[in-house]
Design a protein around this motif. Structure first.
Motif, PDB file in Angstrom:
ATOM      1  N   ALA A  60     -13.846 -14.228 -14.748  1.00  0.00           N
ATOM      2  CA  ALA A  60     -12.454 -13.846 -14.492  1.00  0.00           C
ATOM      3  C   ALA A  60     -12.346 -12.382 -14.060  1.00  0.00           C
ATOM      4  CB  ALA A  60     -11.606 -14.100 -15.739  1.00  0.00           C
ATOM      5  N   SER A  61     -13.108 -11.503 -14.729  1.00  0.00           N
ATOM      6  CA  SER A  61     -13.019 -10.080 -14.377  1.00  0.00           C
ATOM      7  C   SER A  61     -13.707  -9.774 -13.045  1.00  0.00           C
ATOM      8  CB  SER A  61     -13.585  -9.198 -15.497  1.00  0.00           C
ATOM      9  OG  SER A  61     -14.938  -9.461 -15.716  1.00  0.00           O
ATOM     10  N   VAL A  62     -14.769 -10.529 -12.714  1.00  0.00           N
ATOM     11  CA  VAL A  62     -15.442 -10.326 -11.419  1.00  0.00           C
ATOM     12  C   VAL A  62     -14.546 -10.816 -10.273  1.00  0.00           C
ATOM     13  CG1 VAL A  62     -17.420 -10.984  -9.974  1.00  0.00           C
ATOM     14  CG2 VAL A  62     -17.779 -10.388 -12.376  1.00  0.00           C
ATOM     15  N   GLU A 120     -10.950  -9.171  -5.884  1.00  0.00           N
ATOM     16  CA  GLU A 120      -9.626  -9.541  -5.353  1.00  0.00           C
ATOM     17  C   GLU A 120      -9.644 -10.928  -4.719  1.00  0.00           C
ATOM     18  OE1 GLU A 120      -8.161  -6.422  -2.830  1.00  0.00           O
ATOM     19  OE2 GLU A 120      -8.833  -4.869  -4.216  1.00  0.00           O
ATOM     20  N   SER A 121     -10.270 -11.862  -5.419  1.00  0.00           N
ATOM     21  CA  SER A 121     -10.429 -13.204  -4.870  1.00  0.00           C
ATOM     22  C   SER A 121      -9.630 -14.240  -5.644  1.00  0.00           C
ATOM     23  CB  SER A 121     -11.914 -13.603  -4.896  1.00  0.00           C
ATOM     24  OG  SER A 121     -12.077 -14.906  -4.379  1.00  0.00           O
ATOM     25  N   LYS A 122      -9.134 -15.235  -4.928  1.00  0.00           N
ATOM     26  CA  LYS A 122      -8.552 -16.414  -5.566  1.00  0.00           C
ATOM     27  C   LYS A 122      -9.686 -17.360  -5.956  1.00  0.00           C
ATOM     28  CE  LYS A 122      -4.168 -16.034  -3.106  1.00  0.00           C
ATOM     29  NZ  LYS A 122      -3.214 -16.701  -2.190  1.00  0.00           N
ATOM     30  N   VAL A 123      -9.371 -18.298  -6.849  1.00  0.00           N
ATOM     31  CA  VAL A 123     -10.425 -19.113  -7.466  1.00  0.00           C
ATOM     32  C   VAL A 123     -10.218 -20.603  -7.233  1.00  0.00           C
ATOM     33  CG1 VAL A 123     -11.388 -19.816  -9.713  1.00  0.00           C
ATOM     34  CG2 VAL A 123     -10.913 -17.401  -9.251  1.00  0.00           C
ATOM     35  N   LEU A 124     -11.324 -21.293  -6.960  1.00  0.00           N
ATOM     36  CA  LEU A 124     -11.377 -22.755  -6.968  1.00  0.00           C
ATOM     37  C   LEU A 124     -12.170 -23.135  -8.209  1.00  0.00           C
ATOM     38  CD1 LEU A 124     -10.822 -25.457  -5.414  1.00  0.00           C
ATOM     39  CD2 LEU A 124     -13.128 -25.211  -4.458  1.00  0.00           C
ATOM     40  N   LEU A 125     -11.570 -23.958  -9.077  1.00  0.00           N
ATOM     41  CA  LEU A 125     -12.186 -24.290 -10.359  1.00  0.00           C
ATOM     42  C   LEU A 125     -12.766 -25.703 -10.336  1.00  0.00           C
ATOM     43  CD1 LEU A 125     -12.607 -23.066 -13.201  1.00  0.00           C
ATOM     44  CD2 LEU A 125     -10.373 -24.002 -13.836  1.00  0.00           C
ATOM     45  N   MET A 163      -7.710 -24.126 -20.504  1.00  0.00           N
ATOM     46  CA  MET A 163      -8.330 -23.039 -21.265  1.00  0.00           C
ATOM     47  C   MET A 163      -8.950 -21.998 -20.324  1.00  0.00           C
ATOM     48  SD  MET A 163     -11.134 -23.312 -24.329  1.00  0.00           S
ATOM     49  CE  MET A 163     -12.467 -23.924 -23.306  1.00  0.00           C
ATOM     50  N   ASN A 164      -9.659 -22.459 -19.298  1.00  0.00           N
ATOM     51  CA  ASN A 164     -10.271 -21.527 -18.338  1.00  0.00           C
ATOM     52  C   ASN A 164      -9.199 -20.785 -17.545  1.00  0.00           C
ATOM     53  OD1 ASN A 164     -13.491 -21.720 -17.751  1.00  0.00           O
ATOM     54  ND2 ASN A 164     -12.753 -23.546 -18.766  1.00  0.00           N
ATOM     55  N   LYS A 165      -8.131 -21.504 -17.173  1.00  0.00           N
ATOM     56  CA  LYS A 165      -7.049 -20.878 -16.409  1.00  0.00           C
ATOM     57  C   LYS A 165      -6.422 -19.724 -17.193  1.00  0.00           C
ATOM     58  CE  LYS A 165      -2.803 -21.925 -13.854  1.00  0.00           C
ATOM     59  NZ  LYS A 165      -1.894 -20.984 -14.532  1.00  0.00           N
ATOM     60  N   ALA A 166      -6.348 -19.891 -18.514  1.00  0.00           N
ATOM     61  CA  ALA A 166      -5.771 -18.826 -19.351  1.00  0.00           C
ATOM     62  C   ALA A 166      -6.531 -17.511 -19.195  1.00  0.00           C
ATOM     63  CB  ALA A 166      -5.761 -19.271 -20.810  1.00  0.00           C
ATOM     64  N   LEU A 167      -7.859 -17.609 -19.075  1.00  0.00           N
ATOM     65  CA  LEU A 167      -8.669 -16.391 -18.905  1.00  0.00           C
ATOM     66  C   LEU A 167      -8.436 -15.759 -17.535  1.00  0.00           C
ATOM     67  CD1 LEU A 167     -12.061 -17.418 -20.563  1.00  0.00           C
ATOM     68  CD2 LEU A 167     -10.565 -15.556 -21.272  1.00  0.00           C
ATOM     69  N   PHE A 168      -8.307 -16.600 -16.503  1.00  0.00           N
ATOM     70  CA  PHE A 168      -8.015 -16.058 -15.164  1.00  0.00           C
ATOM     71  C   PHE A 168      -6.598 -15.479 -15.118  1.00  0.00           C
ATOM     72  CE2 PHE A 168     -11.527 -18.981 -13.927  1.00  0.00           C
ATOM     73  CZ  PHE A 168     -12.328 -18.056 -13.280  1.00  0.00           C
ATOM     74  N   ASP A 169      -5.643 -16.170 -15.764  1.00  0.00           N
ATOM     75  CA  ASP A 169      -4.261 -15.666 -15.824  1.00  0.00           C
ATOM     76  C   ASP A 169      -4.217 -14.280 -16.476  1.00  0.00           C
ATOM     77  OD1 ASP A 169      -3.336 -17.995 -14.688  1.00  0.00           O
ATOM     78  OD2 ASP A 169      -2.572 -18.868 -16.556  1.00  0.00           O
ATOM     79  N   GLU A 212      -6.334 -12.022 -16.379  1.00  0.00           N
ATOM     80  CA  GLU A 212      -6.806 -10.996 -15.434  1.00  0.00           C
ATOM     81  C   GLU A 212      -5.919 -10.924 -14.185  1.00  0.00           C
ATOM     82  OE1 GLU A 212      -9.122  -8.842 -15.847  1.00  0.00           O
ATOM     83  OE2 GLU A 212     -10.312  -9.583 -17.525  1.00  0.00           O
ATOM     84  N   GLY A 213      -4.885 -11.778 -14.128  1.00  0.00           N
ATOM     85  CA  GLY A 213      -4.008 -11.780 -12.956  1.00  0.00           C
ATOM     86  C   GLY A 213      -4.650 -12.416 -11.736  1.00  0.00           C
ATOM     87  N   VAL A 214      -5.597 -13.339 -11.963  1.00  0.00           N
ATOM     88  CA  VAL A 214      -6.307 -13.997 -10.863  1.00  0.00           C
ATOM     89  C   VAL A 214      -5.706 -15.387 -10.625  1.00  0.00           C
ATOM     90  CG1 VAL A 214      -8.533 -14.974 -10.143  1.00  0.00           C
ATOM     91  CG2 VAL A 214      -8.458 -12.760 -11.299  1.00  0.00           C
ATOM     92  N   GLU A 215      -5.399 -15.685  -9.374  1.00  0.00           N
ATOM     93  CA  GLU A 215      -4.773 -16.963  -9.033  1.00  0.00           C
ATOM     94  C   GLU A 215      -5.812 -18.066  -8.828  1.00  0.00           C
ATOM     95  OE1 GLU A 215      -2.248 -18.994  -5.389  1.00  0.00           O
ATOM     96  OE2 GLU A 215      -2.201 -16.803  -5.585  1.00  0.00           O
ATOM     97  N   ILE A 216      -5.541 -19.227  -9.432  1.00  0.00           N
ATOM     98  CA  ILE A 216      -6.366 -20.413  -9.181  1.00  0.00           C
ATOM     99  C   ILE A 216      -5.675 -21.245  -8.104  1.00  0.00           C
ATOM    100  CG2 ILE A 216      -7.167 -22.605 -10.171  1.00  0.00           C
ATOM    101  CD1 ILE A 216      -7.738 -21.165 -12.762  1.00  0.00           C
ATOM    102  N   VAL A 217      -6.344 -21.431  -6.964  1.00  0.00           N
ATOM    103  CA  VAL A 217      -5.721 -22.181  -5.859  1.00  0.00           C
ATOM    104  C   VAL A 217      -5.670 -23.672  -6.178  1.00  0.00           C
ATOM    105  CG1 VAL A 217      -6.325 -20.501  -4.086  1.00  0.00           C
ATOM    106  CG2 VAL A 217      -7.897 -22.394  -4.540  1.00  0.00           C
ATOM    107  N   GLY A 218      -6.585 -24.129  -7.025  1.00  0.00           N
ATOM    108  CA  GLY A 218      -6.619 -25.535  -7.390  1.00  0.00           C
ATOM    109  C   GLY A 218      -7.935 -25.887  -8.042  1.00  0.00           C
TER     110      GLY A 218
END
Length: 364
Positions: A133-135, A140-145, A160-166, A168-174
Motif C-alpha cells: 500500500a505504501s509503495v 502514485e499508482s492505482k491498484v488492480l487487486l 480487508m486489503n482495500k482498507a490498507l490501500f484506503d 494510504e489514499g490509494v485507489e483500487i480500480v477493481g
C-alpha cells in the motif's frame, strides 16, 4: 512525476496467481502500447542473475518480453536473508524509498505505461515500512487487486486489503478473481459481482482455474528436492502431471502408473525400477513417465545403471529418505519460467480473454 499511465498489481494473499496475471498483462499491454515498462519494487523470492540478487518474476518478465532495463532497476529491493532483522535494528527507510524512486524514474522515463508488481498482500513489507500500500502511494499508482475463487473468503479478504490501500489514499480500480473452478464459474462470477458492487468495488475479471499451470517440470522438481541428476538431462523440461510414491510389488505398481508421472522409489527397489523402465513397452507409448527419483542415497546395481542410460526420461538421485523426498516434491513452488512457452502463451490468453483490459486501462 511524468504523465504516463501506471498500474500496480497486488494480491489478497500469496499464491493468488499475481505473477501469472502480470505476465499476461505485460504481453497484452505491449500490443496496445509501444512503450511499456515493468518494475517489482520489492521482491522476496530472489535468485542470482548477472551477479545481482533479483526477484525471479523480474527475470521472467525481462526474458519473455525482451526488456533491456537493468535487473537492479527492475527490482531495486530484494529482501535477502537477514534484511528484515537488519532493518528493524537500524532502520533506513529513506534510503530504500530513494532506491525505489530512482529506479522507477530511470525505467519510466520514456514509457507510455508502467506495470508495477507488488509482493504478497497489501500489508506485506510493513515490517520494513514498505508495504504494498505504501509503495503504491509512493509511485502514485492505482491498484488492480487479485484474489482467488470462491465467494465469501475473497470478498472478506478484498475488503480487508482495500482498507490498507484506503488508509494510504490509494485507489483500487477493481479486482480480478482468479483460479475459479470451471463448474462454479458462472455462479461465482454473478454472486461475487453483486457482492463487490455493494461494496462499490468493480469486478474487472474472473479467470477459470488452469490445472496445466500447476504442473512442475522435472527441472523444478530437481531444484526443490536438491536431488542430483543421474541421466536424462535433455528431458528436464518434461511436465509432471501425476506423482506416485511406491514401494509395492511391481505388478501392483504398474496399475497405478499414469502418463507423465513422477515415480518416487527407494534406490534399492530394483524390481520397481525395472518395472518403470519396462512400463512403456508393457503399457504403450502413452504411458511415458516424466521421471524417476531414487531415494535413500541408494543406487541400483551397476549393471542396472547401464540400462539407465538408455531411458527416455530424467532419473534423479536423492540422499533423503522417501518420505522427506516426497514432502519436498509436494511443497515445490511452481512458478512460470521463460522456458515454459506453453504457460507463457496461456497467461496471455487468460488475461486477454477474461480480464476487461479496456476498462482497466481507462481507469488508470
Amino acid at each position: 512525476m511524468s504523465s504516463h499511465k501506471r498500474l500496480f498489481v497486488a494480491a489478497t494473499r500469496q499464491n493468488d496467481g499475481k505473477s501469472t496475471i502480470c505476465l499476461g498483462l505485460l504481453q497484452i499491454l505491449r500490443k496496445k502500447y509501444s512503450r511499456v515498462g515493468f518494475i517489482k519494487p520489492v521482491g522476496q523470492h530472489y535468485v542470482e542473475e548477472e551477479g545481482v540478487k533479483v526477484d525471479e518474476d523480474v527475470i521472467l518478465m525481462r526474458k519473455v518480453c525482451s526488456i533491456n532495463n537493468s535487473l537492479k532497476d527492475m527490482n531495486p529491493i530484494a529482501v535477502t536473508k537477514g534484511f528484515t532483522e537488519r532493518y528493524i535494528r537500524k532502520g533506513g527507510r529513506e534510503k530504500y524509498v530513494r532506491m525505489i524512486k530512482d529506479s522507477y524514474a530511470r525505467i519510466s522515463r520514456d514509457k507510455d505505461l508502467m506495470l508495477i508488481e507488488g509482493t504478497g498482500h497489501a500489508g506485506v513489507g510493513a515490517v520494513f515500512d514498505l508495504s504494498n500500500a505504501s509503495v503504491a502511494k509512493l509511485l502514485e499508482s492505482k491498484v488492480l487487486l487479485i484474489s482467488t475463487g470462491g465467494i465469501g473468503r475473497p470478498i472478506d479478504e478484498i475488503v480487508m486489503n482495500k482498507a490498507l490501500f484506503d488508509q494510504e489514499g490509494v485507489e483500487i480500480v477493481g479486482v480480478v478473481i482468479n483460479k475459479v473452478l470451471p463448474k462454479k464459474y458462472e455462479k461465482i462470477k454473478e454472486i461475487t459481482g453483486i457482492g463487490l458492487k455493494r461494496k462499490k468495488i468493480k469486478l474487472l475479471g474472473v479467470v477459470p482455474f488452469q490445472e496445466a499451470l500447476t504442473y512442475p517440470t522435472m527441472e523444478q522438481i530437481m531444484e526443490a528436492t536438491g536431488a542430483k541428476i543421474l541421466c536424462g538431462e535433455e528431458f528436464l523440461q518434461r511436465k509432471v502431471v501425476n506423482i506416485l510414491v511406491t514401494a509395492m510389488e511391481p505388478y501392483h505398481a504398474l496399475s497405478y502408473f499414469a502418463p507423465n508421472s513422477l515415480i518416487i522409489v527407494p534406490g534399492d527397489r530394483e524390481d520397481i525400477f525395472l518395472a518403470v523402465i519396462a512400463s512403456r513397452g508393457i503399457l504403450g507409448n502413452g504411458y511415458e513417465v516424466a521421471g524417476v527419483i531414487l531415494t535413500g542415497g541408494l543406487l541400483p546395481h551397476k549393471n542396472l545403471l547401464n540400462l539407465v542410460k538408455k531411458c527416455h526420461f530424467t532419473i534423479l538421485f536423492s540422499k533423503d529418505d522417501t518420505y522427506t523426498t516426497a514432502k519436498k516434491v509436494y511443497e515445490c513452488r511452481v512458478k512460470i519460467r521463460a522456458t515454459d512457452e506453453d504457460k507463457v502463451k496461456r497467461a496471455a490468453h487468460l488475461v486477454g480473454t477474461y480480464l476487461n483490459i479496456d476498462e482497466i486501462v481507462s481507469q488508470i
